[in-house]
Each structure stands twice: as C-alpha cells, then as structure tokens.
Design a protein around this motif. Structure first.
Motif, mmCIF file in Angstrom:
data_model
loop_
_atom_site.group_PDB
_atom_site.id
_atom_site.type_symbol
_atom_site.label_atom_id
_atom_site.label_comp_id
_atom_site.label_asym_id
_atom_site.label_seq_id
_atom_site.Cartn_x
_atom_site.Cartn_y
_atom_site.Cartn_z
ATOM 1 N N MET A 1 0.840 -1.192 0.000
ATOM 2 C CA MET A 1 0.000 0.000 0.000
ATOM 3 C C MET A 1 0.875 1.243 0.000
ATOM 4 O O MET A 1 1.847 1.333 0.739
ATOM 5 C CB MET A 1 -0.900 0.019 1.242
ATOM 6 N N VAL A 2 0.540 2.202 -0.842
ATOM 7 C CA VAL A 2 1.254 3.473 -0.887
ATOM 8 C C VAL A 2 0.799 4.326 0.288
ATOM 9 O O VAL A 2 -0.394 4.539 0.493
ATOM 10 C CB VAL A 2 0.987 4.201 -2.219
ATOM 11 N N ARG A 3 1.753 4.808 1.059
ATOM 12 C CA ARG A 3 1.410 5.639 2.218
ATOM 13 C C ARG A 3 0.892 7.007 1.771
ATOM 14 O O ARG A 3 1.361 7.546 0.752
ATOM 15 C CB ARG A 3 2.647 5.874 3.086
ATOM 16 N N PRO A 4 -0.027 7.629 2.497
ATOM 17 C CA PRO A 4 -0.297 9.048 2.271
ATOM 18 C C PRO A 4 0.982 9.837 2.523
ATOM 19 O O PRO A 4 1.841 9.422 3.307
ATOM 20 C CB PRO A 4 -1.393 9.380 3.285
ATOM 21 N N LEU A 5 1.099 10.973 1.861
ATOM 22 C CA LEU A 5 2.342 11.747 1.850
ATOM 23 C C LEU A 5 2.143 13.092 2.526
ATOM 24 O O LEU A 5 1.169 13.800 2.258
ATOM 25 C CB LEU A 5 2.798 11.967 0.403
ATOM 26 N N ALA B 1 4.960 14.666 -10.373
ATOM 27 C CA ALA B 1 5.210 13.655 -9.345
ATOM 28 C C ALA B 1 4.146 13.716 -8.257
ATOM 29 O O ALA B 1 3.646 12.677 -7.794
ATOM 30 C CB ALA B 1 6.599 13.850 -8.752
ATOM 31 N N LEU B 2 3.781 14.919 -7.835
ATOM 32 C CA LEU B 2 2.752 15.070 -6.814
ATOM 33 C C LEU B 2 1.391 14.646 -7.336
ATOM 34 O O LEU B 2 0.612 13.983 -6.628
ATOM 35 C CB LEU B 2 2.705 16.525 -6.330
ATOM 36 N N ARG B 3 1.083 15.006 -8.559
ATOM 37 C CA ARG B 3 -0.209 14.619 -9.146
ATOM 38 C C ARG B 3 -0.310 13.103 -9.262
ATOM 39 O O ARG B 3 -1.348 12.506 -8.943
ATOM 40 C CB ARG B 3 -0.386 15.274 -10.521
ATOM 41 N N ALA B 4 0.758 12.476 -9.731
ATOM 42 C CA ALA B 4 0.742 11.018 -9.873
ATOM 43 C C ALA B 4 0.607 10.345 -8.511
ATOM 44 O O ALA B 4 -0.137 9.372 -8.363
ATOM 45 C CB ALA B 4 2.020 10.554 -10.579
ATOM 46 N N TYR B 5 1.316 10.869 -7.524
ATOM 47 C CA TYR B 5 1.235 10.268 -6.185
ATOM 48 C C TYR B 5 -0.173 10.403 -5.623
ATOM 49 O O TYR B 5 -0.698 9.483 -4.983
ATOM 50 C CB TYR B 5 2.243 10.942 -5.254
ATOM 51 N N SER B 6 -0.804 11.550 -5.882
ATOM 52 C CA SER B 6 -2.141 11.800 -5.328
ATOM 53 C C SER B 6 -3.196 10.872 -5.913
ATOM 54 O O SER B 6 -4.281 10.735 -5.347
ATOM 55 C CB SER B 6 -2.552 13.256 -5.546
ATOM 56 N N GLU B 7 -2.881 10.239 -7.035
ATOM 57 C CA GLU B 7 -3.816 9.262 -7.599
ATOM 58 C C GLU B 7 -3.777 7.952 -6.821
ATOM 59 O O GLU B 7 -4.697 7.138 -6.923
ATOM 60 C CB GLU B 7 -3.482 9.016 -9.070
ATOM 61 N N GLU B 8 -2.711 7.750 -6.042
ATOM 62 C CA GLU B 8 -2.554 6.527 -5.257
ATOM 63 C C GLU B 8 -2.894 6.728 -3.787
ATOM 64 O O GLU B 8 -3.384 5.803 -3.118
ATOM 65 C CB GLU B 8 -1.106 6.025 -5.370
ATOM 66 N N ALA B 9 -2.635 7.934 -3.264
ATOM 67 C CA ALA B 9 -2.839 8.196 -1.840
ATOM 68 C C ALA B 9 -2.912 9.699 -1.626
ATOM 69 O O ALA B 9 -2.428 10.482 -2.449
ATOM 70 C CB ALA B 9 -1.693 7.601 -1.011
ATOM 71 N N PRO B 10 -3.507 10.151 -0.514
ATOM 72 C CA PRO B 10 -3.596 11.593 -0.256
ATOM 73 C C PRO B 10 -2.228 12.243 -0.125
ATOM 74 O O PRO B 10 -1.280 11.642 0.388
ATOM 75 C CB PRO B 10 -4.354 11.662 1.081
ATOM 76 N N VAL B 11 -2.141 13.483 -0.588
ATOM 77 C CA VAL B 11 -0.936 14.301 -0.454
ATOM 78 C C VAL B 11 -1.286 15.516 0.400
ATOM 79 O O VAL B 11 -2.223 16.251 0.084
ATOM 80 C CB VAL B 11 -0.415 14.764 -1.823
ATOM 81 N N VAL B 12 -0.535 15.712 1.478
ATOM 82 C CA VAL B 12 -0.704 16.875 2.355
ATOM 83 C C VAL B 12 0.543 17.739 2.230
ATOM 84 O O VAL B 12 1.657 17.258 2.436
ATOM 85 C CB VAL B 12 -0.906 16.452 3.823
ATOM 86 N N ARG C 1 12.371 5.786 -3.919
ATOM 87 C CA ARG C 1 12.893 4.747 -3.016
ATOM 88 C C ARG C 1 11.825 4.278 -2.028
ATOM 89 O O ARG C 1 11.787 3.103 -1.675
ATOM 90 C CB ARG C 1 14.121 5.297 -2.294
ATOM 91 N N ALA C 2 10.959 5.185 -1.604
ATOM 92 C CA ALA C 2 9.943 4.808 -0.626
ATOM 93 C C ALA C 2 8.846 3.941 -1.226
ATOM 94 O O ALA C 2 8.162 3.215 -0.497
ATOM 95 C CB ALA C 2 9.320 6.053 0.003
ATOM 96 N N THR C 3 8.671 4.006 -2.544
ATOM 97 C CA THR C 3 7.603 3.237 -3.186
ATOM 98 C C THR C 3 8.138 2.058 -4.004
ATOM 99 O O THR C 3 7.395 1.455 -4.766
ATOM 100 C CB THR C 3 6.762 4.146 -4.094
ATOM 101 N N GLU C 4 9.420 1.740 -3.847
ATOM 102 C CA GLU C 4 9.993 0.597 -4.575
ATOM 103 C C GLU C 4 9.336 -0.705 -4.140
ATOM 104 O O GLU C 4 9.040 -0.900 -2.951
ATOM 105 C CB GLU C 4 11.499 0.508 -4.312
#
Length: 240
Positions: free
Chosen positions: A1-5, A29-40, A237-240
């Motif tokens: 699971m991708v952690r919220p950021l 990068a932020l937009r792509a990450y936000s599709e997997e988990a919340p970005v704060v 590295r955190a999402t490898e």
C-alpha cells in the motif's frame, strides 16, 4: 500500500538556494502520487501559499500551514473545487497570532525590524505566527518570544515565532484524522528543524540531503540528492 504523503515546500520541493522557486518536475510527481494516496502539503509558509500550490498543481486542498498552526483538509476526491461541505470541520487553527504579534511589537520597540520592508507579504496573510528575516538579530527575538510564552524556530528561510506546543506533528495529526488515517500511516519528506517533529510521528520519514542537523537526526532515511532532486529520490525509493 502506498502511504499518504506529507511534504514540506521550501528546501524540499524547491531548487537549490538562492533560487526559491518550486522545481516544476515535482508537479507531475505530486499529481501522480495523489492518484494513489492523499498528499498533504506541510509548510511553514502562510496559509494562502500551500492552498495556491495545491490549486495550481491540481491537487485537492490538503494543507498544514504555518508550522502546524493552520490545517485545512479537503475530503473526497476534489472533483468539484467549489462544492459545499467538502472541508468538513473547515479551517482548524492551532496557533495564537495575538501572542506572536505581541512578540513582534516588543521586538520592534527594542529597535529591531521584522526585516521584510514596508510591504510585508511574508506576514500579511499569516494567521497563527509571525516570521522574521534571518538577517535580523536572533538572540533578542528569542528572549522576547520566551517572555511572551512563544518560541522561535529557524526553518533556514526565516525565524518563525510560534506557540511552543504547535508544530508540524500537531498539524499532521489533525490532517490525518480528517482523512481517516493515523499520523503513523504517513510518509513524510522535509529538510528543516520544523520537519523534525513531523518525522517523529510519521510512519516513514525522509530528509533530503540539504537538510539541517535536526531533520537529519530525526529522519529514518536521508537521500543522496538535495532539494527537489532529493524529494523525487525519496518518492522513488519509498515506493519501490
């Protein structure tokens, strides 16, 4: 699971000093990450700045501003940017602007200045703290702040006068609760002593290579690269 950021801005999403600009590579990068988990976005900047960043990047408005002093979390997917009720409990204020203003008045009465010139855009929209330019004397600022029950935090970009019981960890706890997570679920990335407390409650923390000693000591991991390059490395590295 991708952690919220939870991610800092200055020194983390930006180019190397003296350039203060956000590196445009982080937008996608932020937009792509936000599709997997919340970005704060968790920053020491005044409340409108991270809100504007979210708006222009195309992220839901999920911000911790002013070192935890202000929290505003959009719930849901954010498809309707002006939909009613999407912010739940609204804006949460954890800090005390009146106490910070008292410090500013006393500091100026001693002959010092906040250091931003006649048009102070740094503090104009700040709601829970004040910021003082780093070329101003620190020792008297710390003394006056302590006399008013406040503390001074050096983010590497400004001296922030704030409530001692308010930090980014409090902001992250507030944000996490409104998103249905615990702070320990989050991945946190930052560069400064104002990120160290957030690192302490996040489940995984990364300091970029340009981070100060407090952040480096508090982080679980340190990137090889600095500034925005370090942020992008941390995500990879955190999402490898």
């Amino acid at each position: 699971m991708v952690r919220p950021l939870a991610v800092d801005v200055d020194g983390t999403l930006t180019r190397p000093k003296p350039d203060r600009g956000v590196d445009p590579r982080v937008f996608e990068a932020l937009r792509a990450y936000s599709e997997e988990a919340p970005v704060v976005v968790a920053t020491g900047k005044a409340f409108p700045y991270p809100v504007a960043l979210c708006e222009f990047v195309g992220l839901p408005i999920r911000v911790v501003a002013e070192n935890g002093g202000v929290v505003c979390i959009e719930q849901g997917d954010g498809d309707d940017p002006y939909g009613g009720g999407r912010f739940g409990d609204g804006v949460v204020y954890n800090g005390d602007r009146e106490a910070a203003d008292a410090v500013a008045r006393a500091y100026e009465a001693e002959g010092h200045a906040l250091g931003w010139g006649a048009v102070d855009l740094v503090n104009r929209w700040r709601e829970t703290e004040i910021a003082v330019a780093r070329d101003q004397p620190l020792a008297p600022l710390e003394r006056v702040a302590a006399a008013h029950g406040q503390e001074v935090v050096d983010t590497g970009y400004a001296y922030h006068v704030k409530s001692p019981d308010v930090d980014k960890d409090i902001g992250l706890e507030t944000a996490a609760d409104r998103l249905g997570y615990g702070p320990g679920d989050f991945l946190a990335v930052g560069d400064s002593e104002n990120d160290a407390e957030m690192f302490g409650v996040a489940g995984e923390s990364w300091a970029v290579a340009n981070a100060d000693d407090a952040a480096l000591s508090a982080a679980d991991f340190v990137t090889d690269a600095a500034y925005a390059d370090g942020f992008l490395e941390a995500l990879e590295r955190a999402t490898e």
